[in-house]
Design a protein around this motif. Structure first.
Motif, short mmCIF file in Angstrom:
data_model
loop_
_atom_site.label_atom_id
_atom_site.label_comp_id
_atom_site.label_asym_id
_atom_site.label_seq_id
_atom_site.Cartn_x
_atom_site.Cartn_y
_atom_site.Cartn_z
N VAL A 107 -90.69 -60.56 -80.06
CA VAL A 107 -91.04 -61.25 -79.15
C VAL A 107 -92.36 -60.96 -78.43
CG1 VAL A 107 -88.86 -62.49 -78.58
CG2 VAL A 107 -89.58 -60.58 -77.39
N TRP A 108 -93.05 -60.03 -78.99
CA TRP A 108 -94.44 -59.81 -78.38
C TRP A 108 -95.33 -60.89 -78.28
CZ3 TRP A 108 -94.62 -56.09 -75.50
CH2 TRP A 108 -94.45 -54.79 -75.70
N PRO A 109 -95.39 -61.54 -79.38
CA PRO A 109 -96.53 -62.81 -79.39
C PRO A 109 -95.96 -63.72 -78.05
CG PRO A 109 -95.82 -62.41 -81.73
CD PRO A 109 -94.83 -61.69 -80.81
N ARG A 110 -94.72 -63.79 -77.94
CA ARG A 110 -94.35 -64.76 -76.87
C ARG A 110 -94.52 -64.05 -75.53
NH1 ARG A 110 -89.84 -66.98 -80.27
NH2 ARG A 110 -88.35 -66.00 -78.70
N LEU A 111 -94.26 -62.76 -75.44
CA LEU A 111 -94.28 -61.85 -74.39
C LEU A 111 -95.83 -62.06 -73.80
CD1 LEU A 111 -91.74 -59.13 -74.49
CD2 LEU A 111 -91.58 -61.03 -72.96
N THR A 112 -96.87 -61.72 -74.88
CA THR A 112 -98.25 -61.87 -74.53
C THR A 112 -98.60 -63.11 -73.68
OG1 THR A 112 -98.63 -60.41 -76.32
CG2 THR A 112 -100.33 -61.46 -75.67
N PRO A 140 -97.89 -52.32 -79.86
CA PRO A 140 -97.66 -53.76 -79.57
C PRO A 140 -99.02 -54.29 -79.92
CG PRO A 140 -98.14 -52.54 -77.62
CD PRO A 140 -97.79 -51.52 -78.71
N TRP A 141 -99.14 -54.74 -81.09
CA TRP A 141 -100.33 -55.19 -81.71
C TRP A 141 -100.53 -56.67 -81.30
CZ3 TRP A 141 -104.00 -52.27 -82.82
CH2 TRP A 141 -103.84 -51.02 -83.42
N PRO A 142 -99.62 -57.73 -81.17
CA PRO A 142 -99.94 -58.93 -80.64
C PRO A 142 -100.64 -59.04 -79.21
CG PRO A 142 -98.01 -58.84 -81.64
CD PRO A 142 -98.32 -57.52 -81.58
N LEU A 143 -99.97 -57.86 -78.45
CA LEU A 143 -100.57 -57.68 -77.02
C LEU A 143 -102.16 -57.42 -77.06
CD1 LEU A 143 -98.63 -56.66 -73.91
CD2 LEU A 143 -101.06 -55.95 -74.29
N LEU A 144 -102.30 -56.39 -77.91
CA LEU A 144 -103.52 -55.62 -78.09
C LEU A 144 -104.53 -56.62 -78.59
CD1 LEU A 144 -102.61 -52.31 -79.27
CD2 LEU A 144 -103.54 -52.55 -77.14
N HIS A 145 -104.18 -57.41 -79.53
CA HIS A 145 -105.07 -58.41 -80.23
C HIS A 145 -105.48 -59.39 -79.11
CE1 HIS A 145 -103.10 -57.75 -84.39
NE2 HIS A 145 -103.74 -56.75 -84.05
N ARG A 146 -104.71 -59.88 -78.39
CA ARG A 146 -105.30 -60.89 -77.28
C ARG A 146 -105.27 -60.43 -75.89
NH1 ARG A 146 -100.56 -65.24 -77.18
NH2 ARG A 146 -102.46 -66.42 -76.29
N ALA A 147 -105.63 -59.12 -75.70
CA ALA A 147 -105.97 -58.64 -74.29
C ALA A 147 -107.46 -59.03 -73.97
CB ALA A 147 -105.76 -57.19 -74.24
#
Length: 267
Positions: A107-112, A140-147
Motif C-alpha cells: 500500500v505504499w502507493p496509496r499511503l503516498t 519505500p520507492w513509491p514514496l521516494l518517487h513522488r516526494a
C-alpha cells in the motif's frame, strides 16, 4: 506544504535525528512519518518515557487495505510531539518489526497519495518521511518517487563518510528519472563538519547542498535516546529551523518548473 523524504545511503548519519529536529523546529504544521522499512526509532528513543499504545503506520496501512484510511483513522494513529504548541508537530510511528513491512509494502502507493493529500486537508501538513537507509531490501520507492524533495542525509565529517553517497546518488537519480518527478528533486543535507567544505562536497557529488546541521551531542542525544533536556536554542534545532525556508524555496521552484514543463507539453 509538501512531502519531503529523508534517506541515507548506509550506516547511521542521523536521518531520524535530522527529521525529528526539523519537525520540532519548523514554523509550519508538520508531521514526521516513520517510513523506515527497518523499523521506527522514536517510540524507543525520543518518546521512550511516554506510554504509547500500539498505533502508527502499520495500523494506517491495514486501514488502507480495508479502504478505511480517512482523516479520522489518520488522527487516531498520530502522536502530538509538542504539548506547548498542540496540533502543530506530530509523528506517525513506524513499524516495530521489519517483518511488518510485508503488510505496508503493497500500500505504499496509496499511503503516498494519502500523505500528498494532507497538504490540501484542513489543517494542512508538511510531511517529513523518514525513509531510513537505501541499503535495505525494501526501500519505500513509491514514496521516494513522488516526494517533492528527496533529501539524502550525509555525514560530512570525512571523505570516507561521504563516499557511500556516490552509489546511492546514482541509484536515486535512476529511480527518480525513470519512475518519479526527475532527478531535480534530489538534494543533500550535511551532518557535522570535516575538512571538506559544503561547496566541495556539492561539486564532488553533483547534488545541491540545501542544509547543514552541526554536531550537537546534547540535542542529538535528547532526540535519539530521550535523555537530557532539549533546548529550543540548541545549535541543532536552530540549524534545522534555518533549513525550512531554504527547502521550501527549492520545492516552490521545482513545482514552478514542473508546471511550466507540463504547460509547454500541452501547448
Amino acid at each position: 506544504m509538501a512531502l519531503i523524504a529523508m534517506v541515507s545511503a548506509k550506516g547511521s548519519p542521523g536521518v531520524t535525528t535530522a527529521a525529528l529536529a526539523c519537525t520540532l523546529s519548523w514554523s509550519s504544521r508538520t508531521l514526521l512519518a516513520e517510513c523506515d522499512p527497518a523499523g521506527g526509532d522514536i517510540l524507543a528513543g525520543y518518546l521512550a518515557n511516554s506510554e504509547i499504545p500500539p498505533i502508527g503506520l502499520l495500523n494506517l496501512a491495514v486501514a488502507e487495505l480495508r479502504g478505511q484510511a480517512d482523516t479520522t483513522e489518520f488522527n487516531k494513529q498520530i502522536i502530538d510531539l509538542d504539548l506547548k504548541h498542540p496540533g502543530y508537530r506530530h509523528v506517525l510511528p513506524g513499524i516495530n518489526d521489519p517483518v511488518q513491512i510485508g503488510t505496508v509494502r503493497p500500500v505504499w502507493p496509496r499511503l503516498t497519495d494519502f500523505f500528498l493529500g494532507l497538504e490540501y486537508k484542513g489543517p494542512g501538513y508538511d510531511v517529513i518521511a523518514d525513509c531510513g537507509r537505501l541499503a535495505t531490501s525494501a526501500p519505500p520507492w513509491p514514496l521516494l518517487h513522488r516526494a517533492d524533495l528527496v533529501v539524502l542525509v550525509v555525514r560530512a565529517t570525512s571523505l570516507r563518510a561521504i563516499l557511500p553517497a556516490i552509489p546511492a546518488i546514482g541509484q536515486l537519480r535512476k529511480e527518480l528519472t525513470d519512475n518519479g518527478r526527475g532527478a531535480g528533486s534530489l538534494a543533500l543535507m550535511l551532518v557535522g563538519r570535516g575538512s571538506e567544505p559544503a561547496s566541495e562536497i556539492e561539486r564532488r557529488l553533483q547534488v545541491p547542498v540545501l542544509a547543514e546541521l552541526p554536531e550537537d551531542r546534547a540535542a542529538a542525544t535528547a532526540l535519539s535516546d530521550g535523555i537530557g533536556r532539549l533546548r529550543d536554542s540548541s545549535p541543532l534545532l536552530r540549524a534545522a529551523a534555518a533549513a525550512e525556508p531554504i527547502l521550501r524555496q527549492a520545492i516552490e521552484q521545482r513545482r514552478a518548473r514542473l508546471t511550466a514543463t507540463r504547460a509547454g507539453a500541452r501547448g
